[in-house]
Motif scaffolding. Structure first.
Motif, short mmCIF file in Angstrom:
data_model
loop_
_atom_site.label_atom_id
_atom_site.label_comp_id
_atom_site.label_asym_id
_atom_site.label_seq_id
_atom_site.Cartn_x
_atom_site.Cartn_y
_atom_site.Cartn_z
N SER A 45 1.45 11.03 1.80
CA SER A 45 1.36 12.48 1.63
C SER A 45 -0.08 12.87 1.35
O SER A 45 -0.87 12.05 0.87
N CYS A 91 5.52 11.93 -2.51
CA CYS A 91 6.49 11.56 -1.48
C CYS A 91 7.13 10.24 -1.88
O CYS A 91 6.57 9.46 -2.65
N SER A 108 9.78 14.87 -0.23
CA SER A 108 8.43 15.33 -0.57
C SER A 108 8.51 16.42 -1.64
O SER A 108 9.48 17.17 -1.71
#
Length: 346
Positions: free
Chosen positions: A31, A60, A70
């Motif tokens: 992420s 995440c 997420s």
């Protein structure tokens, strides 16, 4: 270098988190502040999918081999399912990502940024922590995904879980330790053993305790058992520091990760280094060659054969830091690990 690869198609902005699948040693989520979660097959060095959000993604993780989640700056939590294509998601929600169908499910939302996620595998529940001073439990299979909401005394910065024990790090150096099966009150409430703000947290693989890292180059090793004889074993030590021309430079410890087999742990800092530690004998086992910029996140894969290293500027020095060497680097490296992660005899 032969012992590590740099992943192709890295994020365009700073990495926030790297996380491996709990079952597939080759599957990695990344992420980033460029509003994406990227799904990689690291063995093939291939980006399998990219999930686009409308705000920076702070956290995440995988729920299982085909579902990922997420948590975002826009207050949302999302679920995904495995993907071949790029995918855009709604804002202000908790989301589930189905990695096989590329389906995105909006689970719900907090009232402030979602700073951290954990998955309680023993009870098959996603847990999100937020700057809104709450934890929320989610069952993505249920018609109403949000199972419960738990108010905390401070903003949530970090979480980790081992078995049924959840450790929550908050602002003001507060820690709550919960049994996730009994969330009515924390099993233990603690203050950090470190004097400055907590920057990282990871639970030991053997379930005995956890390690924390602070902004001023220290790591604390803590144990769950509250008995005096066990608490006497806890300690802290200095790290991610360097003396340059008689000036001591100190960097934040941004990330910690315990090895799933050997229970040693890795630390990573804004100095661009990763070290392996044996906390039982209080020794550093290895320091890898320095990376080109700060390291915001690290993760071992499920069988302990690889270590993912997110490399990007962490804004410790504001905009001025961007102008320094490594300020614009954004990369994800995956390193093969060997005997250096095994504890020393005696």
């Amino acid at each position: 270098m032969a012992d590590q690869i740099e992943l192709s198609s890295p994020p365009f902005d700073s990495v926030s988190q790297v996380r491996f699948s709990p079952t597939n040693p080759d599957h990695l989520l990344v992420s980033a502040w460029d509003t994406t979660v990227r799904f990689y097959d690291v063995a093939a060095n291939e980006q399998k999918a990219k999930f686009d959000h409308r705000a920076a993604v702070l956290s995440c993780l995988f729920g299982d081999s085909t579902h990922a989640y997420s948590g975002c700056l826009d207050t949302g939590v999302r679920e995904y399912v495995s993907p071949p294509h790029s995918l855009e998601m709604d804002t202000d929600i908790s989301h589930r990502l189905d990695l096989t169908t590329e389906k995105v499910t909006s689970l719900g939302q907090h009232s402030n940024a979602v700073s951290t996620l954990s998955y309680a595998r023993e009870i098959n529940t996603l847990i999100s922590g937020s700057w809104d001073q709450s934890l929320r439990f989610w069952d993505p299979r249920a018609p109403k995904a949000e199972v419960s909401n738990h108010t905390l005394p401070e903003r949530v910065y970090h979480m980790d879980i081992v078995n049924n024990t959840l450790v929550v790090s908050m602002a003001s150096r507060l820690f709550h330790i919960y049994d996730v099966r009994r969330m009515s009150e924390p099993a233990q409430t603690r203050e950090s053993s470190l004097k400055f703000m907590t920057r990282s947290l990871a639970c030991m693989a053997d379930g005995q305790g956890y390690a924390i890292g602070s902004v001023e180059g220290r790591i604390g090793v803590e144990y769950f058992d509250p008995s005096p004889e066990i608490q006497d074993k806890k300690y802290a030590f200095k790290c991610h520091r360097q003396n340059i021309e008689d000036v001591d430079h100190v960097w934040p410890v941004n990330a910690l990760a315990f090895h799933p087999v050997h229970n040693t742990f890795a630390s990573a800092g804004s100095d661009g280094t990763v070290s392996i530690w044996d906390h039982k004998v209080k020794k550093r086992l290895r320091q890898y060659p320095k990376y080109a910029s700060a390291i915001p996140s690290i993760a071992f894969n499920c069988d302990g054969t690889r270590l993912a290293v997110g490399v990007s500027y962490t804004w410790d020095e504001g905009e001025e830091g961007l102008k320094k060497e490594g300020g614009t680097v954004r990369a994800v490296w995956v390193r093969k690990v060997g005997d250096e992660v095994k504890p020393r005899a005696g």
